[in-house]
Design an enzyme around this catalytic site. Structure first.
Site, PDB file in Angstrom:
ATOM      1  N   ASP A 297       1.015  -1.361   0.434  1.00 41.95           N
ATOM      2  CA  ASP A 297       0.145   0.465   0.127  1.00 41.95           C
ATOM      3  C   ASP A 297       0.511   1.389   0.024  1.00 41.95           C
ATOM      4  O   ASP A 297       0.384   2.580   0.266  1.00 41.95           O
ATOM      5  CB  ASP A 297      -1.090   0.024   0.948  1.00 41.95           C
ATOM      6  CG  ASP A 297      -1.669  -1.091   1.324  1.00 41.95           C
ATOM      7  OD1 ASP A 297      -2.234  -1.735   0.320  1.00 41.95           O
ATOM      8  OD2 ASP A 297      -1.926  -1.499   2.766  1.00 41.95           O
TER       9      ASP A 297
ATOM     10  N   LYS B 122       2.200   1.793  -5.387  1.00 39.50           N
ATOM     11  CA  LYS B 122       3.402   1.019  -6.318  1.00 39.50           C
ATOM     12  C   LYS B 122       2.076   1.568  -7.712  1.00 39.50           C
ATOM     13  O   LYS B 122       2.581   2.271  -8.876  1.00 39.50           O
ATOM     14  CB  LYS B 122       2.573   0.241  -5.809  1.00 39.50           C
ATOM     15  CG  LYS B 122       4.538  -0.706  -4.967  1.00 39.50           C
ATOM     16  CD  LYS B 122       4.576  -1.780  -5.093  1.00 39.50           C
ATOM     17  CE  LYS B 122       3.423  -3.036  -4.614  1.00 39.50           C
ATOM     18  NZ  LYS B 122       3.056  -2.793  -3.023  1.00 39.50           N
TER      19      LYS B 122
ATOM     20  N   HIS C 298      -4.229  -2.696  -6.444  1.00 43.70           N
ATOM     21  CA  HIS C 298      -3.284  -1.807  -6.797  1.00 43.70           C
ATOM     22  C   HIS C 298      -4.124  -0.261  -7.598  1.00 43.70           C
ATOM     23  O   HIS C 298      -5.161  -0.022  -8.311  1.00 43.70           O
ATOM     24  CB  HIS C 298      -2.830  -1.499  -7.890  1.00 43.70           C
ATOM     25  CG  HIS C 298      -1.515  -2.267  -7.690  1.00 43.70           C
ATOM     26  ND1 HIS C 298      -0.424  -2.787  -8.454  1.00 43.70           N
ATOM     27  CD2 HIS C 298      -1.190  -2.506  -6.568  1.00 43.70           C
ATOM     28  CE1 HIS C 298       0.103  -3.635  -8.016  1.00 43.70           C
ATOM     29  NE2 HIS C 298       0.105  -3.147  -6.115  1.00 43.70           N
TER      30      HIS C 298
HETATM   31  P1  IMP Z   1      -2.600 -12.736   2.838  1.00 42.92           P
HETATM   32  O1  IMP Z   1      -2.018 -12.410   1.414  1.00 42.92           O
HETATM   33  O2  IMP Z   1      -4.776 -12.490   1.918  1.00 42.92           O
HETATM   34  O3  IMP Z   1      -2.573 -14.116   2.944  1.00 42.92           O
HETATM   35  O4  IMP Z   1      -2.670 -12.520   3.811  1.00 42.92           O
HETATM   36  C1  IMP Z   1      -1.074 -12.174   4.547  1.00 42.92           C
HETATM   37  C2  IMP Z   1      -0.938 -10.486   5.306  1.00 42.92           C
HETATM   38  O5  IMP Z   1      -0.681  -9.974   4.176  1.00 42.92           O
HETATM   39  C3  IMP Z   1      -2.577  -9.544   5.785  1.00 42.92           C
HETATM   40  O6  IMP Z   1      -1.541  -9.158   6.762  1.00 42.92           O
HETATM   41  C4  IMP Z   1      -2.707  -9.180   4.859  1.00 42.92           C
HETATM   42  O7  IMP Z   1      -3.533  -8.204   5.007  1.00 42.92           O
HETATM   43  C5  IMP Z   1      -1.259  -8.497   3.922  1.00 42.92           C
HETATM   44  N1  IMP Z   1      -1.572  -8.601   2.432  1.00 42.92           N
HETATM   45  C6  IMP Z   1      -1.785  -9.073   1.414  1.00 42.92           C
HETATM   46  N2  IMP Z   1      -1.823  -8.176   0.591  1.00 42.92           N
HETATM   47  C7  IMP Z   1      -1.872  -7.092   0.368  1.00 42.92           C
HETATM   48  C8  IMP Z   1      -1.626  -5.470  -0.145  1.00 42.92           C
HETATM   49  O8  IMP Z   1      -1.868  -6.060  -1.372  1.00 42.92           O
HETATM   50  N3  IMP Z   1      -1.118  -4.569   0.441  1.00 42.92           N
HETATM   51  C9  IMP Z   1      -1.289  -4.823   2.706  1.00 42.92           C
HETATM   52  N4  IMP Z   1      -1.468  -5.657   3.185  1.00 42.92           N
HETATM   53  C10 IMP Z   1      -1.956  -6.831   2.132  1.00 42.92           C
END
Ligand code: IMP
Length: 423
Positions: A13, A16, A41
């Site tokens: 976040d 990008k 994005h």
């Molecule tokens: P997952 O990728 O859904 O397994 O989530 C694992 C961790 O990564 C969690 O803390 C999510 O909030 C974080 N997360 C996953 N994708 C993003 C993103 O695009 N931006 C910020 N945090 C992310």
């Protein structure tokens, strides 16, 4: 250098989307190398705001070929609806033309979503705060070698065989765990249908990219999430399940590890969504003001982002792990009126020691040590030259460079495409 990799420096976040949109204007290929539709994005276009989850940001540039690389996990149903939404916005998406999908990319199934949500519930207070989109379980199946790849959607016999094996294995624990069991035949029918829709785009994208690389074409690798969410280098276990840092750019595309320019994207303050340690987080009025000023709500889940001061320890670590040659600093305008501005320059650990390295354990007990800078009250959104920034804003940027050892070449001072200072 013809290949550039853009990575988020902390927990994603960082903005990008805007930087990639800006760099994509000169790119022949824009490639996603990891993650899935957990990413979001946000692009600000003349026609308004557009949030992309899976399709690379180069889709808005008519001359760019966009590639979903083999390191990405793809929910084909979601991908079809994202393509539909783009077409509705008048953006041409031509599978096999401006959008290519790696036949090696693994598929996210409804089963993975159920598993993700069940696992989060089972973790109780130790939950990771995942996006609930099945990302972790899909990567786990890839490692367990029972996963389904996009190319399987075009091979009905193989597809049936793999889905039946997955359903048998998962139902053996879904049923006792009280999770709705999988209907293999219904899943096969749905995936065959999605496969037909996506057929023209499913290719050996690694071969395409290696040819492009050899021909000196300009390739932009679009990182998802951020280095501190990297499965190995991040704040484990509060990470995502892919190699979000630059290392994933090679394994996730099939490109050879030749030199590339690495651009790290860092926000002028820090944010995180989901659970896990965040030393400079401010749970007070400062955090709330940052959230309001930066409109810090997740673009995928809408969750309020946790906010805090810039952390030079974490940024230096991530910059080193990702090999960042330069930083793009986003959201500098958001810091208007925060007096003083604070930069974390070291941590005091639970045993009383002081460190400027990111520890692998007990980060939740690290207490930041701050350097205070005066801050600024001016509106920066119209500034286009570094020398025209208020001296206090310049001093803040220079302090970041001094503590991280990484030059800040670009500064974003607003959400619009042209609100950028290039040094
Ligand atoms: P997952 O990728 O859904 O397994 O989530 C694992 C961790 O990564 C969690 O803390 C999510 O909030 C974080 N997360 C996953 N994708 C993003 C993103 O695009 N931006 C910020 N945090 C992310």
């Amino acid at each position: 250098m013809p290949t550039t990799c853009v990575v988020g420096i902390l927990w994603g976040d960082e903005g990008k989307g805007k930087v990639i949109d800006y760099l994509a204007a000169d790119a022949d290929f824009v490639v996603r190398y990891g993650g899935g539709h957990n990413a979001g994005h946000t692009l600000i276009l003349p026609s308004g705001k557009l949030v992309l989850h899976l399709v690379p940001s180069g889709i808005v540039h008519p001359h760019t070929t966009n590639v979903i690389g083999n390191g990405v996990v793809v929910d084909p149903i979601h991908l079809c609806s994202e393509i539909d939404a783009l077409r509705t916005r008048g953006l041409p998406v031509e599978l096999g033309g401006n959008l290519l999908l790696s036949e090696r990319a693994h598929v996210i199934l409804e089963a993975h979503r159920r598993q993700d949500q069940w696992a989060e519930g089972a973790r109780g207070s130790g939950r990771i705060g995942t996006t609930g989109r099945g990302i972790g379980p899909a990567y786990a199946d890839r490692c367990s070698r029972i996963g389904l790849r996009l190319g399987d959607l075009l091979r009905p016999d193989r597809l049936r065989q793999v889905v039946r094996a997955i359903a048998a294995q998962k139902n053996a624990w879904f049923v006792p765990a009280g999770i709705e069991p999988l209907d293999a035949e219904a899943i096969v029918a749905q995936l065959l249908d999605a496969g037909e829709r996506l057929r023209a785009g499913i290719v050996d994208s690694g071969a395409v990219l290696r040819r492009a690389h050899a021909a000196g074409r300009r390739i932009l690798l679009e990182g998802a999430q951020g280095c501190l969410l990297d499965l190995e280098h991040g704040t484990y276990p509060f990470v995502t399940s892919s190699h979000a840092s630059t290392g994933g750019a090679f394994s996730g595309t099939g490109l050879p590890p030749h030199a590339m320019r690495v651009v790290g994207i860092a926000k002028a303050y820090s944010t995180r969504v989901g659970e896990g340690p965040f030393p400079t987080e401010r749970g007070d009025e400062i955090g709330e003001r940052l959230r309001a000023a930066g409109k810090e709500f997740g673009s995928t889940t809408g969750r309020p982002r946790r906010c805090g001061w810039f952390d030079t320890v974490a940024v230096r670590y991530s910059g080193a792990v990702s090999g960042a040659d330069e930083l793009v600093l986003t959201g500098l305008d958001v810091l208007r009126g925060f007096l003083p501005l604070r930069l974390c320059v070291a941590y005091r650990l639970a045993d009383g020691s002081r460190t400027t390295e990111l520890p692998a354990f007990d980060l939740e007990h690290a207490v930041p040590e701050y350097e205070d800078l005066p801050g600024f009250t001016e509106d920066l959104r119209q500034v286009r030259r570094f020398d025209d920034l208020p001296a206090t804003a310049r001093a803040y940027v220079q302090a970041i460079e001094r503590h991280t050892g990484i030059p800040v070449r670009t500064i974003s001072v607003g959400p619009e495409r042209d609100q950028v200072i290039v040094r």
